[in-house]
Design a protein around this motif. Structure first.
Motif, PDB file in Angstrom:
ATOM      1  N   ILE A  13       0.835  -1.203   0.000  1.00 53.61           N
ATOM      2  CA  ILE A  13       0.000   0.000   0.000  1.00 53.61           C
ATOM      3  C   ILE A  13       0.870   1.253   0.000  1.00 53.61           C
ATOM      4  O   ILE A  13       0.615   2.208  -0.759  1.00 53.61           O
ATOM      5  CB  ILE A  13      -0.948  -0.005   1.214  1.00 53.61           C
ATOM      6  N   GLN A  14       1.914   1.258   0.820  1.00 57.60           N
ATOM      7  CA  GLN A  14       2.792   2.429   0.893  1.00 57.60           C
ATOM      8  C   GLN A  14       3.539   2.643  -0.424  1.00 57.60           C
ATOM      9  O   GLN A  14       3.662   3.780  -0.908  1.00 57.60           O
ATOM     10  CB  GLN A  14       3.785   2.253   2.037  1.00 57.60           C
ATOM     11  N   ALA A  15       4.039   1.543  -1.014  1.00 51.27           N
ATOM     12  CA  ALA A  15       4.791   1.654  -2.268  1.00 51.27           C
ATOM     13  C   ALA A  15       3.892   2.146  -3.399  1.00 51.27           C
ATOM     14  O   ALA A  15       4.281   3.017  -4.186  1.00 51.27           O
ATOM     15  CB  ALA A  15       5.411   0.302  -2.631  1.00 51.27           C
ATOM     16  N   LEU A  16       2.693   1.582  -3.493  1.00 49.62           N
ATOM     17  CA  LEU A  16       1.769   1.998  -4.550  1.00 49.62           C
ATOM     18  C   LEU A  16       1.342   3.450  -4.362  1.00 49.62           C
ATOM     19  O   LEU A  16       1.251   4.204  -5.326  1.00 49.62           O
ATOM     20  CB  LEU A  16       0.543   1.090  -4.551  1.00 49.62           C
ATOM     21  N   SER A  17       1.076   3.839  -3.128  1.00 53.73           N
ATOM     22  CA  SER A  17       0.670   5.220  -2.865  1.00 53.73           C
ATOM     23  C   SER A  17       1.763   6.190  -3.281  1.00 53.73           C
ATOM     24  O   SER A  17       1.493   7.230  -3.903  1.00 53.73           O
ATOM     25  CB  SER A  17       0.339   5.400  -1.376  1.00 53.73           C
ATOM     26  N   ALA A  18       3.017   5.844  -2.958  1.00 54.02           N
ATOM     27  CA  ALA A  18       4.140   6.701  -3.331  1.00 54.02           C
ATOM     28  C   ALA A  18       4.302   6.757  -4.846  1.00 54.02           C
ATOM     29  O   ALA A  18       4.545   7.824  -5.431  1.00 54.02           O
ATOM     30  CB  ALA A  18       5.431   6.200  -2.678  1.00 54.02           C
ATOM     31  N   ASN A  19       4.145   5.606  -5.513  1.00 54.39           N
ATOM     32  CA  ASN A  19       4.283   5.559  -6.967  1.00 54.39           C
ATOM     33  C   ASN A  19       3.184   6.360  -7.658  1.00 54.39           C
ATOM     34  O   ASN A  19       3.423   7.000  -8.681  1.00 54.39           O
ATOM     35  CB  ASN A  19       4.256   4.109  -7.456  1.00 54.39           C
ATOM     36  N   ILE A  20       1.983   6.303  -7.102  1.00 51.99           N
ATOM     37  CA  ILE A  20       0.885   7.060  -7.689  1.00 51.99           C
ATOM     38  C   ILE A  20       1.164   8.553  -7.598  1.00 51.99           C
ATOM     39  O   ILE A  20       0.947   9.307  -8.562  1.00 51.99           O
ATOM     40  CB  ILE A  20      -0.442   6.706  -6.988  1.00 51.99           C
ATOM     41  N   ASP A  74      -5.384   6.992 -12.547  1.00 52.75           N
ATOM     42  CA  ASP A  74      -6.637   7.052 -11.783  1.00 52.75           C
ATOM     43  C   ASP A  74      -7.166   5.646 -11.512  1.00 52.75           C
ATOM     44  O   ASP A  74      -7.708   5.369 -10.433  1.00 52.75           O
ATOM     45  CB  ASP A  74      -7.691   7.859 -12.542  1.00 52.75           C
ATOM     46  N   ASP A  75      -7.006   4.765 -12.496  1.00 53.51           N
ATOM     47  CA  ASP A  75      -7.450   3.381 -12.346  1.00 53.51           C
ATOM     48  C   ASP A  75      -6.652   2.675 -11.256  1.00 53.51           C
ATOM     49  O   ASP A  75      -7.200   1.907 -10.458  1.00 53.51           O
ATOM     50  CB  ASP A  75      -7.308   2.642 -13.676  1.00 53.51           C
ATOM     51  N   ILE A  76      -5.355   2.925 -11.203  1.00 56.68           N
ATOM     52  CA  ILE A  76      -4.520   2.322 -10.168  1.00 56.68           C
ATOM     53  C   ILE A  76      -4.942   2.805  -8.785  1.00 56.68           C
ATOM     54  O   ILE A  76      -5.012   2.025  -7.828  1.00 56.68           O
ATOM     55  CB  ILE A  76      -3.031   2.634 -10.416  1.00 56.68           C
ATOM     56  N   GLN A  77      -5.244   4.104  -8.678  1.00 53.58           N
ATOM     57  CA  GLN A  77      -5.710   4.639  -7.393  1.00 53.58           C
ATOM     58  C   GLN A  77      -7.025   3.986  -6.989  1.00 53.58           C
ATOM     59  O   GLN A  77      -7.220   3.624  -5.821  1.00 53.58           O
ATOM     60  CB  GLN A  77      -5.890   6.153  -7.496  1.00 53.58           C
ATOM     61  N   TYR A 236       6.514   4.091 -13.442  1.00 50.03           N
ATOM     62  CA  TYR A 236       6.013   5.288 -14.111  1.00 50.03           C
ATOM     63  C   TYR A 236       7.142   6.181 -14.610  1.00 50.03           C
ATOM     64  O   TYR A 236       7.009   6.855 -15.622  1.00 50.03           O
ATOM     65  CB  TYR A 236       5.145   6.101 -13.148  1.00 50.03           C
ATOM     66  N   SER A 237       8.258   6.200 -13.902  1.00 49.29           N
ATOM     67  CA  SER A 237       9.328   7.123 -14.241  1.00 49.29           C
ATOM     68  C   SER A 237       9.900   6.855 -15.623  1.00 49.29           C
ATOM     69  O   SER A 237      10.449   7.748 -16.257  1.00 49.29           O
ATOM     70  CB  SER A 237      10.443   7.035 -13.199  1.00 49.29           C
ATOM     71  N   LYS A 238       9.773   5.610 -16.114  1.00 49.82           N
ATOM     72  CA  LYS A 238      10.335   5.277 -17.424  1.00 49.82           C
ATOM     73  C   LYS A 238       9.648   6.055 -18.538  1.00 49.82           C
ATOM     74  O   LYS A 238      10.259   6.345 -19.560  1.00 49.82           O
ATOM     75  CB  LYS A 238      10.215   3.773 -17.689  1.00 49.82           C
ATOM     76  N   ILE A 239       8.350   6.339 -18.355  1.00 57.19           N
ATOM     77  CA  ILE A 239       7.630   7.068 -19.399  1.00 57.19           C
ATOM     78  C   ILE A 239       8.230   8.454 -19.563  1.00 57.19           C
ATOM     79  O   ILE A 239       8.617   8.871 -20.651  1.00 57.19           O
ATOM     80  CB  ILE A 239       6.134   7.179 -19.052  1.00 57.19           C
ATOM     81  N   GLY A 240       8.301   9.185 -18.451  1.00 62.46           N
ATOM     82  CA  GLY A 240       8.845  10.539 -18.506  1.00 62.46           C
ATOM     83  C   GLY A 240      10.289  10.547 -18.958  1.00 62.46           C
ATOM     84  O   GLY A 240      10.701  11.379 -19.778  1.00 62.46           O
ATOM     85  N   LYS A 241      11.094   9.590 -18.459  1.00 64.69           N
ATOM     86  CA  LYS A 241      12.502   9.542 -18.839  1.00 64.69           C
ATOM     87  C   LYS A 241      12.665   9.221 -20.315  1.00 64.69           C
ATOM     88  O   LYS A 241      13.537   9.753 -20.997  1.00 64.69           O
ATOM     89  CB  LYS A 241      13.228   8.495 -17.990  1.00 64.69           C
TER      90      LYS A 241
END
Length: 261
Positions: A13-20, A74-77, A236-241
């Motif tokens: 939960i903590q990891a997903l929340s941070a990633n979101i 939004d779907d992940i959240q 997610y960071s791979k998209i922006g990078k």
């Protein structure tokens, strides 16, 4: 087999929340960059075939991808909220639940119940034969029955607890095993697109060239990907990078130096 551990669940939960949160920050920045590019080209501040080609690239591939991934976040959240709701019932029963262990204990408890029930049945038969028994045998039978009946109640309560935990685990698994899969697939398609776009080149006249043999089906697959809004989690960071690398590619930089941040 299902195993639930509250510590592992907290980490998820903590990891997903941070990633979101990180993902939202990345895509807010990317959206600002694409909107800025479109506005300056439309305003005529930047003009020429190269800029128009860049705008076409964004309109055809990059902007739809960003919009879809924004929805995927939004779907992940939503899936995370569903996971937390489903997890609360399991957590209320115990901090660690192992389906195989619980089934083994349930099986042992059922055997004990059968043995106790058989013993009570035998003792009651002894009491029923009161007239044919000596007093010491009768006293032993009468003394055993209340204790056995209490043991039987305890075993039945234990059985109920095991059954309740097993049912909770199975319900938890069935209600969460499909979460995050659709958004993860959307990110997989997007990462395929980022890899291809990052390898593209722009000529001086603005023509965009993709690597030979590139499969551009990712764009349609991404567009068709449905999101249900409900651990395997995308980076997610791979998209922006990846989009940053497209800008930094020397062949692209001269024509698209204003694309992002």
């Amino acid at each position: 087999m299902v195993i639930y551990n509250s510590g592992d669940s907290d980490n998820l939960i903590q990891a997903l929340s941070a990633n979101i949160q990180n993902a939202k920050a990345v895509f807010d920045k990317v959206k600002q960059g694409t909107q800025h590019l479109s506005s300056v080209i439309d305003s005529g501040t930047l003009s020429g075939s190269a800029y128009r080609a860049g705008q076409s690239l964004f309109q055809t591939y990059i902007t739809p991808m960003i919009q879809k991934l924004d929805s995927a976040i939004d779907d992940i959240q939503s899936d995370l909220d569903s996971y937390k709701n489903a997890e609360q019932h399991v957590r209320s029963l115990d901090s660690h639940l192992d389906e195989n262990y619980l089934k083994g204990m349930l099986n042992n408890t059922n055997q004990m119940i059968r043995l106790i029930e058989q013993k009570i049945k035998e003792d009651k038969k002894v009491v029923e034969k009161l007239v044919n028994l000596h007093f010491d045998e009768l006293a032993q039978g009468l003394a055993e029955i209340p204790g056995l009946e209490q043991q039987l109640e305890n075993m039945k309560q234990l059985k109920h607890d095991y059954e309740k935990k097993i049912q909770a685990l199975q319900t938890f698994a069935s209600s969460t095993n499909s979460l995050f899969t659709d958004s993860l697939q959307a990110f997989k398609y997007a990462l395929q697109g980022v890899d291809i776009i990052n390898q593209s080149t722009a000529s001086s006249d603005g023509a965009i060239t993709f690597p030979a043999g590139s499969n551009m089906g990712w764009a349609q697959a991404l567009s068709n990907q449905t999101l249900d809004y409900g651990v395997n989690q995308p980076d997610y960071s791979k998209i922006g990078k990846g989009l940053k690398r497209f800008r930094r590619n020397k062949k692209n930089r001269s024509s698209y130096k204003c694309l992002f941040w």
